[in-house]
Design a protein around this motif. Sequence first.
Motif, PDB file in Angstrom:
ATOM      1  N   ASN A 213       1.137  63.310 -34.595  1.00 51.69           N
ATOM      2  CA  ASN A 213       0.581  62.042 -34.121  1.00 51.69           C
ATOM      3  C   ASN A 213       1.646  61.314 -33.310  1.00 51.69           C
ATOM      4  O   ASN A 213       2.435  60.532 -33.842  1.00 51.69           O
ATOM      5  N   ASN A 214       1.645  61.546 -32.007  1.00 52.40           N
ATOM      6  CA  ASN A 214       2.724  61.112 -31.138  1.00 52.40           C
ATOM      7  C   ASN A 214       2.441  59.739 -30.539  1.00 52.40           C
ATOM      8  O   ASN A 214       2.349  59.570 -29.327  1.00 52.40           O
ATOM      9  N   HIS A 215       2.296  58.733 -31.429  1.00 47.42           N
ATOM     10  CA  HIS A 215       2.143  57.355 -30.971  1.00 47.42           C
ATOM     11  C   HIS A 215       3.041  56.460 -31.820  1.00 47.42           C
ATOM     12  O   HIS A 215       3.599  56.898 -32.827  1.00 47.42           O
ATOM     13  N   ILE A 216       3.198  55.210 -31.418  1.00 51.18           N
ATOM     14  CA  ILE A 216       4.016  54.265 -32.174  1.00 51.18           C
ATOM     15  C   ILE A 216       3.122  53.309 -32.945  1.00 51.18           C
ATOM     16  O   ILE A 216       1.957  53.096 -32.601  1.00 51.18           O
ATOM     17  N   ASP A 217       3.687  52.749 -34.015  1.00 48.93           N
ATOM     18  CA  ASP A 217       2.923  51.801 -34.819  1.00 48.93           C
ATOM     19  C   ASP A 217       3.871  50.887 -35.580  1.00 48.93           C
ATOM     20  O   ASP A 217       5.089  50.957 -35.418  1.00 48.93           O
TER      21      ASP A 217
ATOM     22  N   VAL B 289      -3.071  52.264 -33.379  1.00 46.95           N
ATOM     23  CA  VAL B 289      -2.638  53.435 -32.610  1.00 46.95           C
ATOM     24  C   VAL B 289      -2.185  52.971 -31.229  1.00 46.95           C
ATOM     25  O   VAL B 289      -2.975  52.860 -30.300  1.00 46.95           O
ATOM     26  N   VAL B 290      -0.904  52.683 -31.101  1.00 49.02           N
ATOM     27  CA  VAL B 290      -0.325  52.160 -29.862  1.00 49.02           C
ATOM     28  C   VAL B 290       0.190  53.349 -29.055  1.00 49.02           C
ATOM     29  O   VAL B 290       1.206  53.946 -29.388  1.00 49.02           O
ATOM     30  N   GLN B 291      -0.520  53.705 -28.009  1.00 50.26           N
ATOM     31  CA  GLN B 291      -0.261  54.932 -27.262  1.00 50.26           C
ATOM     32  C   GLN B 291       0.725  54.642 -26.124  1.00 50.26           C
ATOM     33  O   GLN B 291       0.358  54.067 -25.108  1.00 50.26           O
ATOM     34  N   HIS B 292       1.956  55.082 -26.318  1.00 53.50           N
ATOM     35  CA  HIS B 292       3.071  54.675 -25.471  1.00 53.50           C
ATOM     36  C   HIS B 292       3.577  55.785 -24.558  1.00 53.50           C
ATOM     37  O   HIS B 292       4.504  55.573 -23.781  1.00 53.50           O
ATOM     38  N   THR B 293       2.990  56.978 -24.677  1.00 54.16           N
ATOM     39  CA  THR B 293       3.422  58.105 -23.870  1.00 54.16           C
ATOM     40  C   THR B 293       2.184  58.902 -23.479  1.00 54.16           C
ATOM     41  O   THR B 293       1.051  58.497 -23.783  1.00 54.16           O
ATOM     42  N   ASN B 294       2.391  60.015 -22.815  1.00 51.85           N
ATOM     43  CA  ASN B 294       1.251  60.815 -22.368  1.00 51.85           C
ATOM     44  C   ASN B 294       0.654  61.590 -23.539  1.00 51.85           C
ATOM     45  O   ASN B 294       0.863  62.795 -23.687  1.00 51.85           O
ATOM     46  N   TRP B 295      -0.066  60.887 -24.365  1.00 51.77           N
ATOM     47  CA  TRP B 295      -0.695  61.446 -25.567  1.00 51.77           C
ATOM     48  C   TRP B 295      -1.777  60.466 -25.989  1.00 51.77           C
ATOM     49  O   TRP B 295      -1.626  59.252 -25.797  1.00 51.77           O
ATOM     50  N   ASP B 296      -2.860  60.970 -26.555  1.00 57.71           N
ATOM     51  CA  ASP B 296      -3.855  60.055 -27.110  1.00 57.71           C
ATOM     52  C   ASP B 296      -4.543  60.685 -28.310  1.00 57.71           C
ATOM     53  O   ASP B 296      -4.462  61.891 -28.539  1.00 57.71           O
ATOM     54  N   TYR B 297      -5.188  59.823 -29.067  1.00 56.86           N
ATOM     55  CA  TYR B 297      -5.903  60.261 -30.261  1.00 56.86           C
ATOM     56  C   TYR B 297      -7.302  60.753 -29.910  1.00 56.86           C
ATOM     57  O   TYR B 297      -8.092  61.079 -30.781  1.00 56.86           O
ATOM     58  N   GLY B 298      -7.610  60.761 -28.630  1.00 60.43           N
ATOM     59  CA  GLY B 298      -8.935  61.163 -28.170  1.00 60.43           C
ATOM     60  C   GLY B 298      -9.496  60.226 -27.128  1.00 60.43           C
ATOM     61  O   GLY B 298     -10.414  60.576 -26.395  1.00 60.43           O
ATOM     62  N   LYS B 299      -8.909  59.023 -27.036  1.00 57.69           N
ATOM     63  CA  LYS B 299      -9.414  58.026 -26.080  1.00 57.69           C
ATOM     64  C   LYS B 299      -8.262  57.299 -25.392  1.00 57.69           C
ATOM     65  O   LYS B 299      -7.242  57.004 -26.005  1.00 57.69           O
ATOM     66  N   ASN B 300      -8.425  57.033 -24.128  1.00 57.34           N
ATOM     67  CA  ASN B 300      -7.705  56.017 -23.350  1.00 57.34           C
ATOM     68  C   ASN B 300      -6.295  56.367 -22.889  1.00 57.34           C
ATOM     69  O   ASN B 300      -5.915  56.025 -21.793  1.00 57.34           O
ATOM     70  N   GLY B 301      -5.452  56.991 -23.686  1.00 56.32           N
ATOM     71  CA  GLY B 301      -4.149  57.416 -23.201  1.00 56.32           C
ATOM     72  C   GLY B 301      -3.097  56.332 -23.155  1.00 56.32           C
ATOM     73  O   GLY B 301      -3.248  55.242 -23.711  1.00 56.32           O
ATOM     74  N   LYS B 302      -1.986  56.657 -22.456  1.00 52.47           N
ATOM     75  CA  LYS B 302      -0.813  55.782 -22.448  1.00 52.47           C
ATOM     76  C   LYS B 302      -1.154  54.375 -21.982  1.00 52.47           C
ATOM     77  O   LYS B 302      -1.877  54.171 -21.016  1.00 52.47           O
ATOM     78  N   GLY B 303      -0.595  53.401 -22.706  1.00 47.75           N
ATOM     79  CA  GLY B 303      -0.786  52.001 -22.350  1.00 47.75           C
ATOM     80  C   GLY B 303      -1.974  51.347 -23.003  1.00 47.75           C
ATOM     81  O   GLY B 303      -2.239  50.162 -22.767  1.00 47.75           O
TER      82      GLY B 303
END
Length: 677
Positions: free
Chosen positions: A574-578, A633-647
């Motif tokens: 799970n490559n996101h920050i929280d 799920v704060v998506q800070h890189t080129n990765w997503d949980y299934g929706k929306n992506g970085k930023g």
Amino acid sequence: MRISLKTAVCLIVILAGTVKVKAAIGFPEEVQASLALKVPGNAAVEYPLSLSGLSGAEYEWKAQGQMPMSLTQKISAEGDKQRITVCLTASEDVYFNFREWVPTGFRHEDCLFYLPGFWYRRNLRSPQSAPSFHSSDSWIVREDRLSAPLTGIFNEVTGDYMTVSRIASFGKEALTTHKEGEVILSGSTSIGFTGFENMKGTAALAFGFPYREAPKTYMRKLTLAPEVTAFQLLRKGESVTLVWDFYKSNSKDFSDFVRRTWQDSYDTYQPQPVRTAYSPEKMKQVLSNYFVESLVTNQPLVFNSGAHMPVADCQSVAVAEVGFVGRVLLNAFNAWEYGWQTGRNELKADARKVFDSYLVNGFTPAGFFKEFVDFRKGYEEPVHSIRRQSEGIYAMLHFLAFERENGRQYPEWELRMRKMLDMFLQLQNADGSFPRKFKDDFSIIDKSGGSTPSATLPLVMGYKYFKDKRYLASARRTAVYLENELISKSDYFSSTLDANCEDKEASLYAATATYYLALVTKGKERQHYTELSKQAAYFALSWYYLWDVPFAPGQMLGDIGLKTRGWGNVSVENNHIDVFVFEFASVLNWLSKEYDEPRFSGFAQVISTSMRQLLPYEGHLCGVGKKGYYPEVVQHTNWDYGKNGKGYYNDIFAPGWTVASLWELFSPGRSEKLLAR
């Protein structure tokens, strides 16, 4: 760092083909570099490069044929490090990507690898569908995946290690229309790449600019995609400057290597507290709206809806989750305590409804918590987790201790908690570990011990509350397992419930568990637990960002000014920050006093201030639907949980645990006070 990007492109690397450089970094004659140039609509052309001396410590990278770019490289000492500067200047408009390899001289098979917040050892706890040695023994990744833009290679046989760190202002990011293959950036970026490669049996540091990812890019949970190479435009006569620092030293083991590298990274990037207008009191005032608006009262269980919730409207969902990710009982206690502190009787009344409903309807036939109930589907999870059960007991013991302190007692709840703790004693293995997942009949579903430290907390609390030494004895046995299998081996895993891999939470829980044991013991035993807590804390810290990754214009998180320093990456999967911190800042402040280590307390302040940034309120909702529902799920890189992506965020989230985590962050020393009673 505050090193400005100049109009000249200087890439700083540590190698060159001279005796002087060879003594500093080793095997420079094997250093390799290449430059890829792309004409839009055509495949890129790769130019292998070789070093040629100019004067002093300045060199030139040359290709065999003519190319529309010149590259010079300068080497200088920066304290005990070597700093390399390579300057790229375009003689015509070009789209470029530069990369370099520095062999360490270590046999690849002898090495463990470190990309902070993303890669530990060989990532063998992770599945083949996530970055790991299962898929390849060579990986390069974009820098914003990492809590520090750094790669380290540790020789497990000799103890030698070598690191490369990127030095830049990191202020720019650009969008692309594609995420794989050869992509042209829509503008300028600050994001390069770093990693490690197996060069004919020798481990090599690999790095360059702009970013590349190979052999795969990690685009979504358990989804590897083809590699990507980004190309940035450099116009005729312009140059670009990039800088890396190299360091070589020796450590007694991988854990000590991680410690020393984190300390060096902290000193290099010098993260400062983030300026926000929100005091802890203001944070709690706004977050308390979540307690009010999320309460579900039309089911057999009363609870704050905190899992599987739509981000857009934050409408409550009929899913009750005792521990992570819902944290129903801890939110109820926080609302209860806050209601007493602020005279808000509605919070007390609502929290009491939660406790009363769980006492009547919240237990399984065996006496465990019903830890996950989906009333929409009429589904109750039959498999229990030691983590969720532990978090439920933890919350209730806080409630019972608070109530006893104020002259109120609940014998039925006390009986329930004693029974659960006694069942924990039955579940514990001979080596001190607890199974990760099990059923009501005590049959084991997942025997993995990575979640064991979550059980230490309620066992220590149960010992203090009930004065029952059996619980302390059990907690001590967990520490034996933690020391033997997690801490001494630097192998922290399987604490995140929706992943079974290397993760932040196992090390954070290990640091907190041994902190609890240190608080209730004395002498040499206390000092031993303190040392274990410190060792685990460094590993947990390695997951937290020391720098601010850039966002492109149009990516919401960047547009609202998010600074990533102080936020923690989650796991390899799970490559996101929280904002998962809970009591960790209290642990860091305590360790800072125990060891007179200002980095601990300094970074605790960075965490505390940075995690206030996305507080949602009217006019500043930060992309979520309601006031006080803190994003997850704060998506800070080129990765997503299934929706929306970085930023952006995923489309569903779990504010139950984010509110609970921040509440504990802003209730410092809570457990120290409880365990001192």
